[in-house]
Design an enzyme around this catalytic site. Structure first.
Site, PDB file in Angstrom:
ATOM      1  N   GLU A 231     102.282  59.631  40.871  1.00 52.63           N
ATOM      2  CA  GLU A 231     101.026  58.913  41.070  1.00 52.63           C
ATOM      3  C   GLU A 231     100.601  58.263  39.760  1.00 52.63           C
ATOM      4  OE1 GLU A 231      99.060  61.484  44.720  1.00 52.63           O
ATOM      5  OE2 GLU A 231      98.372  61.866  42.689  1.00 52.63           O
ATOM      6  N   ARG A 406      93.076  55.664  37.112  1.00 47.94           N
ATOM      7  CA  ARG A 406      92.191  55.185  38.170  1.00 47.94           C
ATOM      8  C   ARG A 406      91.034  54.336  37.666  1.00 47.94           C
ATOM      9  NH1 ARG A 406      91.867  60.646  41.947  1.00 47.94           N
ATOM     10  NH2 ARG A 406      93.932  60.396  42.908  1.00 47.94           N
ATOM     11  N   HIS A 467      84.760  58.878  44.187  1.00 47.75           N
ATOM     12  CA  HIS A 467      85.776  59.838  44.622  1.00 47.75           C
ATOM     13  C   HIS A 467      85.606  61.219  44.015  1.00 47.75           C
ATOM     14  CE1 HIS A 467      89.556  61.138  46.263  1.00 47.75           C
ATOM     15  NE2 HIS A 467      90.117  61.318  45.077  1.00 47.75           N
ATOM     16  N   ARG A 502      89.574  61.827  35.536  1.00 46.49           N
ATOM     17  CA  ARG A 502      90.542  62.787  36.067  1.00 46.49           C
ATOM     18  C   ARG A 502      91.892  62.135  36.318  1.00 46.49           C
ATOM     19  NH1 ARG A 502      92.241  64.298  41.190  1.00 46.49           N
ATOM     20  NH2 ARG A 502      90.680  63.007  42.253  1.00 46.49           N
TER      21      ARG A 502
END
Length: 718
Positions: A231, A406, A467, A502
């Site tokens: 990821e 992200r 999120h 994160r």
């Protein structure tokens, strides 16, 4: 930290305890050890006044954990306490709960009257929340005592269930813990606590494999090995997954094990309204929590020497979030009201890719009031991002392109949307073989198909959505907070792992690791509290007060409409002031409006009593104020906090933002070393250098220092 297998807190004696005394009776008759310290068993020291009153008339003999006679059930006996048996004592108001703690004149009797006394439940461990953190912790402490697991919806409803991508574990010979640490630090913009990062990356693989032994069925390769995917932000394949529904599979396995455990009692559709606190020799103790049964509309006080906060995040404070409706920041707000230290609330992670749903009443919301997440793994497996002009845009923003962290991808998407006036962008995985895509992402395919998108042929319309909260209740390396007996793990906490942002798939891992690390100190504290805080536990049991504004009541339609209107106003304000890109000129007026809203909400709560809607709104407004206040303190851009007024990262600003409401006290927990909870050298008064305090129960000190600034933040909810 060894995983505990032995049962604990034993007395080895079959002699019944004297009425009014707390004893440590084992479920199995053996004693564990804690390092070089043996968990010995003896009665907790009641003072003479409390003992005499208890022996004379109190129905509270000892907590259910240490009494196995009488009516038995998984939930234990319900005890109704009347004011007639109360000894005198000093009462203090803490977190909305009145607890007498030191003995002395002036105690007011509990409200409710003899005909309808408050209900009180007694357990060894109280767990608030039923995600990966709460369930994994409950399963392990259940070896040492009776556990109440309180969750405000059905036990399977929470953020864990909706985690798609997977859980990190260094299991490939070509990968290393050092690489996982490096990737985590880079994603967190080096605001992480390196010691916490190393602990999680080192201890995680063993615990992930343990999940398989609990029954979690992960995706495997042809030879039976765990299949690892990659990821954004990761330099290697280290994501263990169950297709694209990893969280749901982990939740299923843990929940099945917990429901089968006779020492775990579930209280579903129960909303915790506030923590119950007491003070012993100048030290604050958490003694349990007050809980609303949302079905029966009754209140119960749960008394326990150990409380674990595992209540998840606060995504519902934003209009577009991947979090379910239960994520209203309850644990963070309750801990703040209890004067626990809160840290790094400005760092809100926005997932770059949630499914765009045009025409929804709440932007992009799907079933259960949440946006449908399009897992990070779609990009990890080769998905590309395009704007509506057909241009692949990530190469101009970051060399890692779609695999950038992200925060970078989310800002890039928002920039493309703003620059071109588009409502969304496109994520395309259709260039991959269709069978491979459907095999790896069956749930994403089904979700998109319901919206009219075939992901094997069509690009997926996506927008960023809130999120994850990187900040929360500050904890040490054992999950401890700065309130004795109160632990926190998972998204509600700020362990130092995530820093300013994160890394993908580190969240499930964090809950698992710190849930495991909190077991041994929790067992030790339970023994400690029964020795030294017995009187406080007794008074907590006899002073439950659910009258007046603390009484449960359904909201009339007019008040319900007001709450719904304020909730939507709050969400709009948070997107305006604390969205993906922030401006000081917008944050200040938003904070002012939130303060006004908090005052209004408190007044309404006083008038209309306790209800789910009112409690959630109060908690959401408190969390909103904490986010905005913290964001205004940071004079730079870093990770999940990007401010146009301070667009660059500043080395001098690379420290945690700590909100501390602790009163300075010379008190010392009886039988413990100095500073036993939650500091790890991260909190200091404004203008002073960091102070190193112990980082665990029984005075286990830490030598690590982490720069932080303590800010003076007072919300209107005080």
């Amino acid at each position: 930290m060894a995983t505990l297998a032995a049962p604990s807190l034993s007395s080895g004696s079959s002699r019944p305890a004297a009425a009014g005394r707390l004893t440590c009776r084992s479920l199995h008759g053996r004693q564990p050890s804690l390092g070089n310290k043996s968990l010995t068993t003896r009665r907790a020291p009641f003072d003479d006044t409390a003992r005499a009153a208890a022996n004379a008339s109190s129905p509270f003999v000892r907590p259910a954990r240490f009494q196995h006679s009488g009516r038995s059930s998984a939930a234990g006996p319900v005890r109704h306490v009347t004011a007639a048996s109360e000894p005198n004592g000093t009462v203090q108001d803490v977190g909305g709960s009145r607890v007498a703690v030191n003995g002395g004149p002036g105690t007011k009797p509990a409200s409710g009257g003899a005909t309808s006394p408050p209900a009180v439940q007694h357990f060894d461990f109280l767990v608030l929340g039923s995600g990966i953190a709460g369930l994994s912790y409950a399963l392990k402490v259940a070896q040492h005592g009776r556990v109440a697991l309180v969750t405000k919806s059905s036990a399977d409803e929470g953020c864990t269930r909706y985690a798609q991508g997977g859980i990190c574990a260094v299991l490939d010979a070509a990968d290393s813990v050092a690489d996982h640490v490096r990737d985590t630090m880079i994603a967190g913009a080096f605001l992480n606590d390196r010691q916490a990062v190393e602990v999680v990356c080192r201890e995680g693989p063993k615990l992930v494999l343990e999940l398989a032994r609990f029954g979690a069925e992960f995706t495997r390769g042809e030879a039976g090995e765990l299949h690892l995917t990659r990821e954004g932000g990761h330099s290697a394949r280290r994501i263990v997954h169950a297709a694209d529904a990893t969280g749901a599979e982990i939740e299923r396995a843990l929940l099945a094990s917990a429901r089968a455990n006779p020492n775990i009692a579930f209280y579903e559709h129960h909303l915790t309204t506030d923590l119950v606190l007491g003070e012993v020799q100048g030290m604050r103790y958490c003694l349990g929590a007050d809980v609303l049964d949302q079905t029966a509309m009754t209140m119960t006080r749960f008394v326990a020497p150990v409380t674990m906060l595992a209540t998840g995040g606060a995504g519902q404070v934003y209009p577009n979030t991947t979090n379910p409706t239960v994520a209203t920041g309850d644990g963070m707000a309750m801990a703040y009201r209890a004067r626990a230290t809160i840290a790094n609330m400005e760092f809100v992670q926005f997932h770059p890719t949630s499914l765009f749903r045009p025409g929804c009443p709440i932007p992009n919301s799907g079933p259960r009031g949440r946006s449908s997440l399009i897992t990070e793994a779609v990009r990890g497996e080769g998905g590309w991002l395009y704007n509506l002009n057909g241009e692949r845009f990530m190469p101009k923003y970051d060399d890692r392109m779609e695999l950038a962290p992200r925060d970078i991808v989310a800002r890039a998407i928002q920039a493309e949307m703003r620059n071109h006036g588009h409502s969304h962008v496109l994520l395309d995985i259709s260039h991959k073989p269709g069978s491979e895509v459907l095999s790896h992402f069956p749930n994403v395919a089904a979700e998109c198909a319901a919206a009219g998108v075939d992901i094997t042929r069509d690009p997926i319309p996506v927008v960023p959505a809130q999120h994850y909260m990187c900040g929360g209740v500050q904890t040490g390396l054992l999950g401890e907070t700065d309130i004795l007996g109160l632990y926190a793990c998972g998204e509600v906490s700020c362990s130092g792992l995530h820093g300013a942002n994160r890394l993908a798939s580190n969240s499930l891992l964090e809950g698992l690791v710190f849930g495991n690390r909190a077991v041994e100190p929790s067992v030790a504290h339970a023994d400690h509290a029964l020795r030294y805080a017995g009187t406080a536990l007794y008074y907590a049991s006899t002073h439950a007060d659910f009258a007046g504004s603390k009484a449960p009541r359904g909201l009339p339609s007019s008040a319900g409409a007001w709450v719904a209107s304020k909730r939507q106003e709050l969400r709009d304000l948070m997107w305006q002031g604390a969205g993906i890109v922030r401006r000081v000129g917008e944050m200040k007026p938003v904070l002012s409006k939130l303060s006004e809203m908090c005052v209004e909400t408190k007044a309404m709560a006083e008038a209309y009593g306790v209800s789910t809607e009112m409690v959630e709104l109060r908690n959401m407004v408190t969390v909103g104020e904490l986010i905005m206040s913290s964001a205004l303190q940071r004079k730079e851009s870093r990770g999940g906090h990007y401010c146009l007024d301070y667009p660059e990262a500043v080395p001098q600003e690379c420290h945690a933002t700590v909100i501390s409401r602790r009163k300075k006290s010379a008190g010392k927990a009886p039988g413990q070393g100095q500073g036993s909870a939650g500091s790890r050298g991260r909190v200091a008064p404004v203008g002073n250098s960091s102070q190193v305090m112990g980082s665990g129960m029984l005075g286990a000190g830490s030598t690590a220092k982490k720069r932080s600034r303590e800010v003076s933040v007072r919300t209107s909810d005080e």
